[in-house]
Write an enzyme that holds these catalytic residues in place. Sequence first.
Site, PDB file in Angstrom:
ATOM      1  N   ASN A 181       0.907  -1.258   0.008  1.00  0.00           N
ATOM      2  CA  ASN A 181       0.067  -0.195   0.116  1.00  0.00           C
ATOM      3  C   ASN A 181       0.999   1.395   0.062  1.00  0.00           C
ATOM      4  O   ASN A 181       1.587   1.661   1.068  1.00  0.00           O
ATOM      5  CB  ASN A 181      -0.845  -0.320   1.278  1.00  0.00           C
ATOM      6  CG  ASN A 181      -1.702   1.010   1.466  1.00  0.00           C
ATOM      7  OD1 ASN A 181      -1.862   1.946   0.464  1.00  0.00           O
ATOM      8  ND2 ASN A 181      -2.608   1.167   2.447  1.00  0.00           N
ATOM      9  N   LYS A 231       3.537   0.832   2.958  1.00  0.00           N
ATOM     10  CA  LYS A 231       2.882  -0.379   4.031  1.00  0.00           C
ATOM     11  C   LYS A 231       3.024  -1.634   3.543  1.00  0.00           C
ATOM     12  O   LYS A 231       2.741  -1.577   2.087  1.00  0.00           O
ATOM     13  CB  LYS A 231       1.566  -0.035   4.319  1.00  0.00           C
ATOM     14  CG  LYS A 231       1.347   1.305   5.224  1.00  0.00           C
ATOM     15  CD  LYS A 231       0.044   1.541   5.583  1.00  0.00           C
ATOM     16  CE  LYS A 231       0.007   3.027   6.285  1.00  0.00           C
ATOM     17  NZ  LYS A 231      -1.371   3.323   6.413  1.00  0.00           N
ATOM     18  N   ARG A 260      -2.726  -1.827  -3.109  1.00  0.00           N
ATOM     19  CA  ARG A 260      -3.881  -0.980  -3.018  1.00  0.00           C
ATOM     20  C   ARG A 260      -3.842   0.168  -3.996  1.00  0.00           C
ATOM     21  O   ARG A 260      -2.881   0.658  -4.049  1.00  0.00           O
ATOM     22  CB  ARG A 260      -4.051  -0.588  -1.670  1.00  0.00           C
ATOM     23  CG  ARG A 260      -4.989   0.539  -1.416  1.00  0.00           C
ATOM     24  CD  ARG A 260      -5.069   1.022  -0.200  1.00  0.00           C
ATOM     25  NE  ARG A 260      -6.386   1.706   0.209  1.00  0.00           N
ATOM     26  CZ  ARG A 260      -6.775   2.028   1.413  1.00  0.00           C
ATOM     27  NH1 ARG A 260      -5.945   1.789   2.408  1.00  0.00           N
ATOM     28  NH2 ARG A 260      -7.732   2.649   1.748  1.00  0.00           N
ATOM     29  N   HIS A 271     -12.603   3.967   0.086  1.00  0.00           N
ATOM     30  CA  HIS A 271     -12.511   3.106   1.171  1.00  0.00           C
ATOM     31  C   HIS A 271     -13.444   2.004   1.028  1.00  0.00           C
ATOM     32  O   HIS A 271     -13.854   1.090   1.584  1.00  0.00           O
ATOM     33  CB  HIS A 271     -13.296   3.634   2.443  1.00  0.00           C
ATOM     34  CG  HIS A 271     -12.284   4.809   3.221  1.00  0.00           C
ATOM     35  ND1 HIS A 271     -13.100   5.987   3.498  1.00  0.00           N
ATOM     36  CD2 HIS A 271     -11.037   5.092   3.229  1.00  0.00           C
ATOM     37  CE1 HIS A 271     -12.055   6.956   3.934  1.00  0.00           C
ATOM     38  NE2 HIS A 271     -10.859   6.119   3.962  1.00  0.00           N
ATOM     39  N   HIS A 319     -17.130   4.023   8.187  1.00  0.00           N
ATOM     40  CA  HIS A 319     -15.492   4.103   8.166  1.00  0.00           C
ATOM     41  C   HIS A 319     -14.856   5.472   8.705  1.00  0.00           C
ATOM     42  O   HIS A 319     -14.735   6.554   7.876  1.00  0.00           O
ATOM     43  CB  HIS A 319     -15.133   3.567   6.896  1.00  0.00           C
ATOM     44  CG  HIS A 319     -13.398   3.600   6.810  1.00  0.00           C
ATOM     45  ND1 HIS A 319     -12.886   2.329   6.437  1.00  0.00           N
ATOM     46  CD2 HIS A 319     -12.461   4.520   6.912  1.00  0.00           C
ATOM     47  CE1 HIS A 319     -11.363   2.440   6.663  1.00  0.00           C
ATOM     48  NE2 HIS A 319     -11.235   3.770   6.701  1.00  0.00           N
ATOM     49  N   ASN A 332      -8.288   8.362   9.966  1.00  0.00           N
ATOM     50  CA  ASN A 332      -7.870   9.579   9.548  1.00  0.00           C
ATOM     51  C   ASN A 332      -8.841  10.206   8.279  1.00  0.00           C
ATOM     52  O   ASN A 332      -8.726  11.430   8.225  1.00  0.00           O
ATOM     53  CB  ASN A 332      -6.348   9.367   9.265  1.00  0.00           C
ATOM     54  CG  ASN A 332      -5.647   9.360  10.694  1.00  0.00           C
ATOM     55  OD1 ASN A 332      -5.882  10.183  11.508  1.00  0.00           O
ATOM     56  ND2 ASN A 332      -4.559   8.688  10.793  1.00  0.00           N
ATOM     57  N   ARG A 364      -8.846  16.824   6.445  1.00  0.00           N
ATOM     58  CA  ARG A 364      -9.574  17.118   5.055  1.00  0.00           C
ATOM     59  C   ARG A 364     -10.688  17.840   5.727  1.00  0.00           C
ATOM     60  O   ARG A 364     -11.519  17.493   6.742  1.00  0.00           O
ATOM     61  CB  ARG A 364      -9.730  15.992   4.458  1.00  0.00           C
ATOM     62  CG  ARG A 364      -8.729  15.643   3.282  1.00  0.00           C
ATOM     63  CD  ARG A 364      -8.737  14.226   2.774  1.00  0.00           C
ATOM     64  NE  ARG A 364      -7.987  13.219   3.593  1.00  0.00           N
ATOM     65  CZ  ARG A 364      -8.226  11.781   3.130  1.00  0.00           C
ATOM     66  NH1 ARG A 364      -9.125  11.506   2.452  1.00  0.00           N
ATOM     67  NH2 ARG A 364      -7.408  10.954   3.657  1.00  0.00           N
ATOM     68  N   ILE A 372     -11.209   5.429  14.394  1.00  0.00           N
ATOM     69  CA  ILE A 372     -12.368   6.277  15.448  1.00  0.00           C
ATOM     70  C   ILE A 372     -13.525   5.595  15.565  1.00  0.00           C
ATOM     71  O   ILE A 372     -13.990   5.090  16.740  1.00  0.00           O
ATOM     72  CB  ILE A 372     -12.651   7.760  14.603  1.00  0.00           C
ATOM     73  CG1 ILE A 372     -11.622   8.538  14.499  1.00  0.00           C
ATOM     74  CG2 ILE A 372     -13.783   8.170  15.472  1.00  0.00           C
ATOM     75  CD1 ILE A 372     -11.695   9.969  13.573  1.00  0.00           C
ATOM     76  N   GLU A 388      -8.263  -4.079   5.794  1.00  0.00           N
ATOM     77  CA  GLU A 388      -8.082  -3.758   4.232  1.00  0.00           C
ATOM     78  C   GLU A 388      -7.147  -4.599   3.589  1.00  0.00           C
ATOM     79  O   GLU A 388      -7.229  -5.095   2.372  1.00  0.00           O
ATOM     80  CB  GLU A 388      -7.908  -2.171   3.714  1.00  0.00           C
ATOM     81  CG  GLU A 388      -9.226  -1.447   4.010  1.00  0.00           C
ATOM     82  CD  GLU A 388      -8.693   0.045   4.466  1.00  0.00           C
ATOM     83  OE1 GLU A 388      -8.254   0.202   5.574  1.00  0.00           O
ATOM     84  OE2 GLU A 388      -9.114   0.813   3.770  1.00  0.00           O
TER      85      GLU A 388
HETATM   86  P1  ADP Z   1      -6.129   5.912   8.752  1.00  0.00           P
HETATM   87  O1  ADP Z   1      -7.250   6.261   8.139  1.00  0.00           O
HETATM   88  O2  ADP Z   1      -4.685   6.406   8.527  1.00  0.00           O
HETATM   89  O3  ADP Z   1      -5.958   4.379   8.464  1.00  0.00           O
HETATM   90  P2  ADP Z   1      -7.160   4.923  11.222  1.00  0.00           P
HETATM   91  O4  ADP Z   1      -8.289   4.195  10.896  1.00  0.00           O
HETATM   92  O5  ADP Z   1      -5.949   3.962  11.989  1.00  0.00           O
HETATM   93  O6  ADP Z   1      -6.487   5.745  10.243  1.00  0.00           O
HETATM   94  O7  ADP Z   1      -7.708   6.078  12.579  1.00  0.00           O
HETATM   95  C1  ADP Z   1      -6.480   6.712  13.120  1.00  0.00           C
HETATM   96  C2  ADP Z   1      -7.490   7.736  13.936  1.00  0.00           C
HETATM   97  O8  ADP Z   1      -8.496   6.879  14.953  1.00  0.00           O
HETATM   98  C3  ADP Z   1      -6.624   8.513  14.938  1.00  0.00           C
HETATM   99  O9  ADP Z   1      -6.022   9.654  14.199  1.00  0.00           O
HETATM  100  C4  ADP Z   1      -7.658   8.677  16.133  1.00  0.00           C
HETATM  101  O10 ADP Z   1      -8.314   9.941  15.775  1.00  0.00           O
HETATM  102  C5  ADP Z   1      -8.562   7.574  16.134  1.00  0.00           C
HETATM  103  N1  ADP Z   1      -8.188   6.756  17.262  1.00  0.00           N
HETATM  104  C6  ADP Z   1      -7.478   5.555  17.541  1.00  0.00           C
HETATM  105  N2  ADP Z   1      -7.756   4.996  18.674  1.00  0.00           N
HETATM  106  C7  ADP Z   1      -8.507   5.836  19.385  1.00  0.00           C
HETATM  107  C8  ADP Z   1      -9.076   5.851  20.826  1.00  0.00           C
HETATM  108  N3  ADP Z   1      -8.728   4.844  21.617  1.00  0.00           N
HETATM  109  N4  ADP Z   1      -9.981   6.884  21.083  1.00  0.00           N
HETATM  110  C9  ADP Z   1     -10.177   7.818  20.184  1.00  0.00           C
HETATM  111  N5  ADP Z   1      -9.911   7.998  18.865  1.00  0.00           N
HETATM  112  C10 ADP Z   1      -9.067   7.046  18.522  1.00  0.00           C
END
Ligand code: ADP
Length: 408
Positions: free
Chosen positions: A9, A16, A93, A181, A208, A211, A241, A329, A379
């Site tokens: 990825n 990654k 990806r 996604h 989903h 970030n 964003r 999140i 993914e």
């Molecule tokens: P990406 O889109 O880069 O794959 P992820 O799906 O890993 O990102 O999501 C990362 C985000 O998830 C972090 O920036 C944070 O905002 C949120 N996050 C991760 N763990 C927690 C937690 N325990 N509590 C609140 N938010 C969290």
Amino acid sequence: MNGIIMVLNAGSSSLKFATYEAAGAALAQLHAGQVEGIGATPHFVARDSHGLKMADELWPDGGAPADHAAALNVIITWLEDRLPAPVVAIGHRVVHGGPDFSAPILIDLGVMAELQALVPLAPLHQPHNLAGITAAAKRFRGVPQVACFDTAFHRTQPFVADTYGLPPQYHAQGIRRFGFHGLSYEYIAGRIAAEDPALAKGRLVVAHLGNGSSLCAIANGRAQASSMGFTAVDGVPMGTRCGQLDPGVVLHLLDSLGMTTAEVTRLIYSNSGLKGMSGISHDVREIEAAGTAAAEGALDYFAYRVRREIASLAAAMGGIDALIFTAGIGENARALRARICEGLGFLGIVLDPALNSANAPEIASADAKLRVLVRRTDEERMIAEHTMAVALGGQAPSHRPASQSEDA
Ligand code: ADP
């Protein structure tokens, strides 16, 4: 068939990877990791299948990988003595499959040219994805490579969910709501189909939220609508964003405020959303801890936009049978999940505070009309499964719904 499936990825400054051992129809994950900071200060981390760190490397004295090909070399060198079998296929990806790629595809020179032609649709992502393919093709000559698209899953959405209110020639030339996604949504749809086939035939809204964040309406395993559109900046606000923005704002920034295209791009992709609004961070944990008025405003706006999108996608399907949270999140941010669901009682969405706080797999209150689920997305595994099926003629994974496996 036995061998290793490698998943790559490639992002703008990161590569990654994940490795899986294919034994018959089963896929067992072996490693996952990444080289981050390519072109700046690269950092290599690799973990085993339990998440335990096996490598952590910086290059303070020089010799750091300068591009994706060099980063791939770092990964391959590290993997060399650790893989129990040869690499038999590589899955990539690829953010954009344009209007036509509705399933993963074996990459050849013709496909590469088609993917190259899609660069104008995703100039910030597609070139890096293609750099990853080129680097892997050079390093693994003769090993089949498969492109898995973030847009493919959404190609089943009806015209009204796919178009903008522009004259038809714009839709014909690819100015559409592609949605992204898709690999995550496909994985979640497949998981629900394996767990609960009756529910999978119903109407799901999957949130989903990571970030990058989007939501998708899925009916009978097929995508019906997405909060994201032509690019991955549309929809709900994200880490950096802005999400939905009146196009008139962009025109105003360019024409009245005299900002350059590069400045507007930086603003809407890198300096807006949770980070821009809170003035603190893109990370929900840091914003929640800050507790400032701007931080609260950012979280309120995020929750409000996600809540509106859930109702909008339910309307697109004429109803909703379950809401599913996933990604960083969605899987972890309990307080934010609760905030999102406040006021959705009219759809039958009511959370049980204890279950929600425990990140339980089902978080709706016992008397709520609607199921609310929390599921971990994967993914990389979705890409590995596609790669096995496309490159090696493996079985479609058992948890994928029949309607999807036809496409793959
Ligand atoms: P990406 O889109 O880069 O794959 P992820 O799906 O890993 O990102 O999501 C990362 C985000 O998830 C972090 O920036 C944070 O905002 C949120 N996050 C991760 N763990 C927690 C937690 N325990 N509590 C609140 N938010 C969290």
